[in-house]
Design a protein around this motif. Structure first.
Motif, PDB file in Angstrom:
ATOM      1  N   PRO A  51    -102.978  22.962  63.891  1.00 24.11           N
ATOM      2  CA  PRO A  51    -103.874  22.565  62.476  1.00 24.11           C
ATOM      3  C   PRO A  51    -104.745  21.538  62.633  1.00 24.11           C
ATOM      4  CG  PRO A  51    -101.505  22.355  63.158  1.00 24.11           C
ATOM      5  CD  PRO A  51    -101.926  22.850  63.578  1.00 24.11           C
ATOM      6  N   GLU A  52    -104.193  20.800  64.009  1.00 24.45           N
ATOM      7  CA  GLU A  52    -104.971  19.943  64.231  1.00 24.45           C
ATOM      8  C   GLU A  52    -106.655  19.863  65.475  1.00 24.45           C
ATOM      9  OE1 GLU A  52    -101.354  17.900  64.688  1.00 24.45           O
ATOM     10  OE2 GLU A  52    -102.338  20.205  65.491  1.00 24.45           O
ATOM     11  N   ALA A  55    -108.584  20.811  62.161  1.00 28.32           N
ATOM     12  CA  ALA A  55    -108.537  19.601  61.845  1.00 28.32           C
ATOM     13  C   ALA A  55    -110.408  19.026  61.654  1.00 28.32           C
ATOM     14  CB  ALA A  55    -107.866  18.909  61.482  1.00 28.32           C
ATOM     15  N   GLN A  60    -113.510  18.038  56.666  1.00 25.97           N
ATOM     16  CA  GLN A  60    -112.613  17.433  55.408  1.00 25.97           C
ATOM     17  C   GLN A  60    -110.698  18.272  55.204  1.00 25.97           C
ATOM     18  OE1 GLN A  60    -114.533  20.139  56.067  1.00 25.97           O
ATOM     19  NE2 GLN A  60    -115.081  21.639  54.916  1.00 25.97           N
ATOM     20  N   THR A  61    -110.630  18.929  56.519  1.00 24.74           N
ATOM     21  CA  THR A  61    -108.976  19.656  56.427  1.00 24.74           C
ATOM     22  C   THR A  61    -108.342  18.768  55.766  1.00 24.74           C
ATOM     23  OG1 THR A  61    -110.017  21.220  57.587  1.00 24.74           O
ATOM     24  CG2 THR A  61    -107.916  20.775  57.806  1.00 24.74           C
ATOM     25  N   LYS A  62    -106.741  19.213  55.292  1.00 25.92           N
ATOM     26  CA  LYS A  62    -106.120  18.126  55.865  1.00 25.92           C
ATOM     27  C   LYS A  62    -104.973  19.154  56.350  1.00 25.92           C
ATOM     28  CE  LYS A  62    -106.158  16.295  50.823  1.00 25.92           C
ATOM     29  NZ  LYS A  62    -105.647  16.965  49.789  1.00 25.92           N
ATOM     30  N   ALA A  63    -104.387  18.089  57.472  1.00 25.98           N
ATOM     31  CA  ALA A  63    -103.356  19.623  58.506  1.00 25.98           C
ATOM     32  C   ALA A  63    -102.357  18.450  58.084  1.00 25.98           C
ATOM     33  CB  ALA A  63    -104.017  18.353  60.206  1.00 25.98           C
ATOM     34  N   THR A  64    -101.190  19.685  58.448  1.00 26.97           N
ATOM     35  CA  THR A  64     -99.786  19.115  58.056  1.00 26.97           C
ATOM     36  C   THR A  64     -99.375  20.006  59.408  1.00 26.97           C
ATOM     37  OG1 THR A  64     -99.105  21.188  57.031  1.00 26.97           O
ATOM     38  CG2 THR A  64     -99.990  19.735  55.569  1.00 26.97           C
ATOM     39  N   THR A  65     -97.982  19.333  59.841  1.00 23.01           N
ATOM     40  CA  THR A  65     -97.575  18.903  60.689  1.00 23.01           C
ATOM     41  C   THR A  65     -96.444  19.587  61.022  1.00 23.01           C
ATOM     42  OG1 THR A  65     -96.790  17.135  61.563  1.00 23.01           O
ATOM     43  CG2 THR A  65     -98.722  17.829  62.782  1.00 23.01           C
ATOM     44  N   ALA A  70    -102.851  23.957  57.789  1.00 24.04           N
ATOM     45  CA  ALA A  70    -103.996  23.455  57.812  1.00 24.04           C
ATOM     46  C   ALA A  70    -104.645  23.796  56.866  1.00 24.04           C
ATOM     47  CB  ALA A  70    -104.839  23.079  59.137  1.00 24.04           C
ATOM     48  N   LEU A  71    -105.310  23.503  55.385  1.00 26.48           N
ATOM     49  CA  LEU A  71    -106.079  23.888  54.032  1.00 26.48           C
ATOM     50  C   LEU A  71    -106.999  22.701  54.759  1.00 26.48           C
ATOM     51  CD1 LEU A  71    -106.225  24.775  51.007  1.00 26.48           C
ATOM     52  CD2 LEU A  71    -105.926  22.189  50.514  1.00 26.48           C
ATOM     53  N   ALA A  73    -110.645  22.767  52.643  1.00 32.61           N
ATOM     54  CA  ALA A  73    -110.819  21.964  51.351  1.00 32.61           C
ATOM     55  C   ALA A  73    -112.016  22.066  51.809  1.00 32.61           C
ATOM     56  CB  ALA A  73    -110.476  20.883  50.617  1.00 32.61           C
TER      57      ALA A  73
END
Length: 76
Positions: A51-52, A55, A60-65, A70-71, A73
């Motif tokens: 995800p990182e 990003a 503009q990515t929303k990364a979640t660990t 990763a979304l 957008a």
């Protein structure tokens, strides 16, 4: 084997990941829906990028660990 018409904005995301040295494939319900003739609502890519790293390619990515996702957008 049937073909799935992947939207151009998803192809661009996959290409940008490839340009950054990562692999990706289209997965999930969008593939299933396309194969059975239903409109796909959202598109998912599986990638070897963390995800990182996603990003870093898409600011503009929303990364979640928590789930390792990763979304991206505004990919249109």
């Amino acid at each position: 084997m049937p073909k799935v018409a992947v939207p151009p904005h998803i192809v661009k995301v996959a290409q940008k990941l490839a340009d950054a040295g990562f692999e990706s494939v289209v997965v999930g319900g969008s593939v299933r829906d396309s194969l059975i003739g239903r409109p796909a609502k959202d598109w998912d890519l599986a990638t070897n990028a963390t995800p990182e790293q996603v990003a870093a390619v898409f600011p503009q990515t929303k990364a979640t660990t928590r789930f390792g996702t990763a979304l991206v957008a505004g990919a249109r």
